[in-house]
Design an enzyme around this catalytic site. Sequence first.
Site, PDB file in Angstrom:
ATOM      1  CE  LYS A   1      -3.919  -2.187   2.322  1.00 46.59           C
ATOM      2  NZ  LYS A   1      -4.367  -2.572   3.681  1.00 46.59           N
TER       3      LYS A   1
ATOM      4  CE  LYS B   1      -7.468 -14.102  -6.426  1.00 44.71           C
ATOM      5  NZ  LYS B   1      -8.452 -13.667  -5.645  1.00 44.71           N
TER       6      LYS B   1
ATOM      7  CE  LYS C   1     -15.068  -1.766  -4.986  1.00 40.47           C
ATOM      8  NZ  LYS C   1     -14.282  -0.614  -4.538  1.00 40.47           N
TER       9      LYS C   1
END
Length: 326
Positions: free
Chosen positions: A110, A194, A197
């Site tokens: 992140k 895969k 979102k």
Amino acid sequence: MRVLSGIQPSGALHIGNYFGMMRPSIELQETGETFYFIADLHSMTTLFDAEERRRNSLNVALDFLACGLDPERTVFFRQSDVPEVPELTWILSTVTPMGLLERCHSYKDKKAKLAGDDLEKVNHGLFAYPVLMAADILIYDSNIVPVGKDQKQHIEVTRDIAIKFNNLYGETFVIPDPQIREEVALVPGTDGQKMGKSYGNTIEIFGAEKEVRKKIMGIVTDSRPPAEPKPDAEQNTALQLLKLVAPAEVAEDFEDRLRAGGLGYGDLKKALFDYYWDYFTPQRARRAELGKNLDFVSQVLRQGAEKARAQATQVLQRAKKASGLV
Ligand code: TRP
């Protein structure tokens, strides 16, 4: 055996979530005591829109209840309704080495993503995320924590923190075991990768008919003509999805026809849409019903929080005693 898991309220759930996480979680209700919660405090580390959080949290609750989460069997609640969790988080953070958190892949990923974009968003919550997660788990004396592969390291951190605390202050916490979900049900997205979102390739569980039809008809295929036999039929995305939502013999029949030649991709996708729509029809009806009865949903979450707090206060008290706070 107490099973516990959390889900971040990060938007409309898709069929990858359903077959990968929701259905197995719901099936676990049959085997033991289950505690599931909506991790709204965790969502604060990356989502900064209040209305969106409120909406997402409600939608996750509706989706789970519609898909078979039974509030008589599962303690279902919102993380932020248990204030003992952030209290325990502080206590745990004092026995958590910085290095342990610095090594977390999820944090490093992140941070790397935000570094080029908005370094201000690399907040302390993002860094302390695994400590909050440890509090979530330890405060209910959880034995088993079913999670995806991406969360495995966070469970290891939880175990390290619990062991550290127990060694320092005496036996206090139950050491939990992860249950890593094997990706048995491979759920490809509309582009064949895969389903996820962040890839923009999802098919929502409760999407609008027109929208989902469009997505399904847009599933990426090659340009071989219908008549040509497809010896690699099992790699066809639409067929892989059909296997999840259609009866086995129906999916096999489509696979045979694809292999033999003569079945066009358009017809296969049309069948996929129909079976998808049928598969989720009972859930869709239940969700519509729940949507008209939001008081019931609030009541479920309120009662869940009460049961969760009854456990949480005991474990927190144990930790406070052990560490000399009381
Ligand atoms: N971090 C988890 C995820 O993103 C959600 C979560 C929060 C969780 N607290 C938890 C999962 C405790 C298991 C146990 O998927």
